[in-house]
Design a protein around this motif. Structure first.
Motif, PDB file in Angstrom:
ATOM      1  N   ALA A 111       0.827  -1.207   0.000  1.00  0.00           N
ATOM      2  CA  ALA A 111       0.000   0.000   0.000  1.00  0.00           C
ATOM      3  C   ALA A 111       0.862   1.259   0.000  1.00  0.00           C
ATOM      4  N   ASP A 112       2.088   1.165   0.510  1.00  0.00           N
ATOM      5  CA  ASP A 112       3.024   2.285   0.470  1.00  0.00           C
ATOM      6  C   ASP A 112       3.861   2.115  -0.796  1.00  0.00           C
ATOM      7  N   VAL A 113       3.421   2.757  -1.869  1.00  0.00           N
ATOM      8  CA  VAL A 113       4.021   2.530  -3.182  1.00  0.00           C
ATOM      9  C   VAL A 113       5.511   2.844  -3.210  1.00  0.00           C
ATOM     10  N   ARG A 114       5.901   3.990  -2.663  1.00  0.00           N
ATOM     11  CA  ARG A 114       7.317   4.381  -2.707  1.00  0.00           C
ATOM     12  C   ARG A 114       8.185   3.383  -1.944  1.00  0.00           C
ATOM     13  N   GLU A 115       7.700   2.962  -0.789  1.00  0.00           N
ATOM     14  CA  GLU A 115       8.477   2.019   0.023  1.00  0.00           C
ATOM     15  C   GLU A 115       8.577   0.666  -0.676  1.00  0.00           C
ATOM     16  N   PHE A 116       7.483   0.230  -1.298  1.00  0.00           N
ATOM     17  CA  PHE A 116       7.491  -1.048  -1.991  1.00  0.00           C
ATOM     18  C   PHE A 116       8.448  -1.030  -3.180  1.00  0.00           C
ATOM     19  N   VAL A 117       8.356  -0.009  -4.008  1.00  0.00           N
ATOM     20  CA  VAL A 117       9.231   0.083  -5.182  1.00  0.00           C
ATOM     21  C   VAL A 117      10.692   0.168  -4.735  1.00  0.00           C
ATOM     22  N   ASP A 118      10.948   0.905  -3.667  1.00  0.00           N
ATOM     23  CA  ASP A 118      12.310   0.993  -3.138  1.00  0.00           C
ATOM     24  C   ASP A 118      12.804  -0.384  -2.711  1.00  0.00           C
ATOM     25  N   ALA A 119      11.932  -1.184  -2.073  1.00  0.00           N
ATOM     26  CA  ALA A 119      12.310  -2.537  -1.657  1.00  0.00           C
ATOM     27  C   ALA A 119      12.624  -3.404  -2.863  1.00  0.00           C
ATOM     28  N   VAL A 120      11.826  -3.291  -3.913  1.00  0.00           N
ATOM     29  CA  VAL A 120      12.068  -4.063  -5.141  1.00  0.00           C
ATOM     30  C   VAL A 120      13.441  -3.714  -5.716  1.00  0.00           C
ATOM     31  N   ARG A 121      13.757  -2.439  -5.761  1.00  0.00           N
ATOM     32  CA  ARG A 121      15.041  -2.005  -6.320  1.00  0.00           C
ATOM     33  C   ARG A 121      16.211  -2.469  -5.452  1.00  0.00           C
ATOM     34  N   ARG A 122      16.041  -2.427  -4.132  1.00  0.00           N
ATOM     35  CA  ARG A 122      17.121  -2.852  -3.248  1.00  0.00           C
ATOM     36  C   ARG A 122      17.398  -4.346  -3.379  1.00  0.00           C
ATOM     37  N   VAL A 123      16.352  -5.139  -3.503  1.00  0.00           N
ATOM     38  CA  VAL A 123      16.540  -6.581  -3.696  1.00  0.00           C
ATOM     39  C   VAL A 123      17.199  -6.844  -5.044  1.00  0.00           C
ATOM     40  N   ALA A 124      16.754  -6.143  -6.088  1.00  0.00           N
ATOM     41  CA  ALA A 124      17.347  -6.304  -7.415  1.00  0.00           C
ATOM     42  C   ALA A 124      18.833  -5.967  -7.399  1.00  0.00           C
ATOM     43  N   ALA A 125      19.220  -5.039  -6.523  1.00  0.00           N
ATOM     44  CA  ALA A 125      20.629  -4.624  -6.422  1.00  0.00           C
ATOM     45  C   ALA A 125      21.452  -5.571  -5.546  1.00  0.00           C
ATOM     46  N   GLY A 126      20.811  -6.623  -5.013  1.00  0.00           N
ATOM     47  CA  GLY A 126      21.540  -7.599  -4.208  1.00  0.00           C
ATOM     48  C   GLY A 126      21.357  -7.462  -2.719  1.00  0.00           C
ATOM     49  N   GLY A 127      20.479  -6.549  -2.298  1.00  0.00           N
ATOM     50  CA  GLY A 127      20.277  -6.336  -0.868  1.00  0.00           C
ATOM     51  C   GLY A 127      19.304  -7.324  -0.248  1.00  0.00           C
ATOM     52  N   THR A 128      19.189  -7.249   1.079  1.00  0.00           N
ATOM     53  CA  THR A 128      18.254  -8.069   1.834  1.00  0.00           C
ATOM     54  C   THR A 128      17.263  -7.138   2.521  1.00  0.00           C
ATOM     55  N   VAL A 129      15.978  -7.320   2.249  1.00  0.00           N
ATOM     56  CA  VAL A 129      14.939  -6.437   2.783  1.00  0.00           C
ATOM     57  C   VAL A 129      13.925  -7.275   3.552  1.00  0.00           C
ATOM     58  N   MET A 130      13.782  -6.966   4.848  1.00  0.00           N
ATOM     59  CA  MET A 130      12.830  -7.683   5.683  1.00  0.00           C
ATOM     60  C   MET A 130      11.829  -6.694   6.266  1.00  0.00           C
ATOM     61  N   ASP A 131      10.553  -7.033   6.194  1.00  0.00           N
ATOM     62  CA  ASP A 131       9.518  -6.193   6.769  1.00  0.00           C
ATOM     63  C   ASP A 131       9.767  -6.038   8.270  1.00  0.00           C
ATOM     64  N   PRO A 132       9.661  -4.819   8.807  1.00  0.00           N
ATOM     65  CA  PRO A 132       9.893  -4.620  10.240  1.00  0.00           C
ATOM     66  C   PRO A 132       9.050  -5.533  11.122  1.00  0.00           C
ATOM     67  N   GLU A 133       7.799  -5.802  10.725  1.00  0.00           N
ATOM     68  CA  GLU A 133       6.948  -6.698  11.514  1.00  0.00           C
ATOM     69  C   GLU A 133       7.473  -8.126  11.491  1.00  0.00           C
ATOM     70  N   VAL A 134       8.009  -8.545  10.337  1.00  0.00           N
ATOM     71  CA  VAL A 134       8.606  -9.873  10.233  1.00  0.00           C
ATOM     72  C   VAL A 134       9.818  -9.957  11.145  1.00  0.00           C
ATOM     73  N   VAL A 135      10.655  -8.935  11.077  1.00  0.00           N
ATOM     74  CA  VAL A 135      11.856  -8.913  11.920  1.00  0.00           C
ATOM     75  C   VAL A 135      11.470  -8.966  13.394  1.00  0.00           C
ATOM     76  N   ALA A 136      10.453  -8.189  13.779  1.00  0.00           N
ATOM     77  CA  ALA A 136      10.048  -8.131  15.178  1.00  0.00           C
ATOM     78  C   ALA A 136       9.637  -9.507  15.698  1.00  0.00           C
ATOM     79  N   GLN A 137       8.927 -10.264  14.884  1.00  0.00           N
ATOM     80  CA  GLN A 137       8.473 -11.577  15.320  1.00  0.00           C
ATOM     81  C   GLN A 137       9.588 -12.609  15.279  1.00  0.00           C
TER      82      GLN A 137
END
Length: 214
Positions: A111-137
């Motif tokens: 639902a947060d378009v900018r944050e989602f697209v940024d996550a897609v680009r970071r993963v494409a660049a080789g990064g690791t992106v975890m949702d804060p709620e996932v990390v918390a659990q």
């Protein structure tokens, strides 16, 4: 950026396609099941695949299994997984090869378009992106022999932000500290977790794995 979308819901699949296209990405394939994802990754070699965890026929973990298979067929192929709920074992499996280029977001994050697209680009660049709620659990633990118990509160905070896929600069900004301070904290985390310098291993990913396996 060339993208493959694997989502069995036609409405969400087309919504993702439109969203990513509007952001300047080229969606090279959209599929509705696991085998279709593997075939699309092998054929198109996308910069990143956006994959739903639960897909036909059982709607359990077919999307994840297909993503893992696709990464075996095309080593290191970047994958951003979307899930309705926090699936602890799924996140651990995604990070198990230590290669990076992995993301795990809850669908609400789309639902947060900018944050989602940024996550897609970071993963494409080789990064690791975890949702804060996932990390918390995933970071809830109580084992006495857990090496993470040796981390200071600040080092834990830095590792949590690393698990969310943030760069050193982003961590420094978030914590309002210098880049040098962040580097020092990260070095301490690596040392306490026994992660020695290596040309073969992605230590940031291995540090996150230490959390998940604790």
């Amino acid at each position: 950026m060339r993208v493959v979308i694997a989502e069995d819901s036609v409405l969400l699949r087309e919504g993702l396609r439109r969203l990513l296209t509007d952001a300047g990405c080229e969606v090279v394939a959209t599929v509705g099941d696991g085998p279709g994802l593997v075939a699309a990754v092998v054929e198109h070699r996308p910069d990143v695949s956006v994959v739903d965890v639960r897909m036909p026929p059982s709607h359990r973990d077919e999307g994840l299994r297909a993503a893992i298979t696709a990464r075996c067929e095309v080593p290191g192929s970047p994958v951003l997984v979307l899930s309705q709920y926090v699936e602890r074992q799924y996140a651990a499996e995604l990070l198990a090869d230590g290669a990076g280029a992995i993301g795990y977001l809850l669908k609400d994050r789309v639902a947060d378009v900018r944050e989602f697209v940024d996550a897609v680009r970071r993963v494409a660049a080789g990064g690791t992106v975890m949702d804060p709620e996932v990390v918390a659990q995933l970071l809830v633990r109580n084992r006495r022999d857990d090496p993470l118990r040796t981390l200071t509160p600040r080092e834990r905070e830095v590792l949590t932000l690393m698990a969310e896929g943030r760069s050193n600069t982003a961590i420094a900004t978030h914590l309002v500290v210098s880049g040098g301070a962040v580097e020092k904290h990260i070095s301490n985390v690596f040392a306490k977790l026994g992660l020695e310098p290596s040309n073969a291993d992605h230590r940031r990913v291995l540090a996150v794995l230490a959390y998940l396996r604790g």
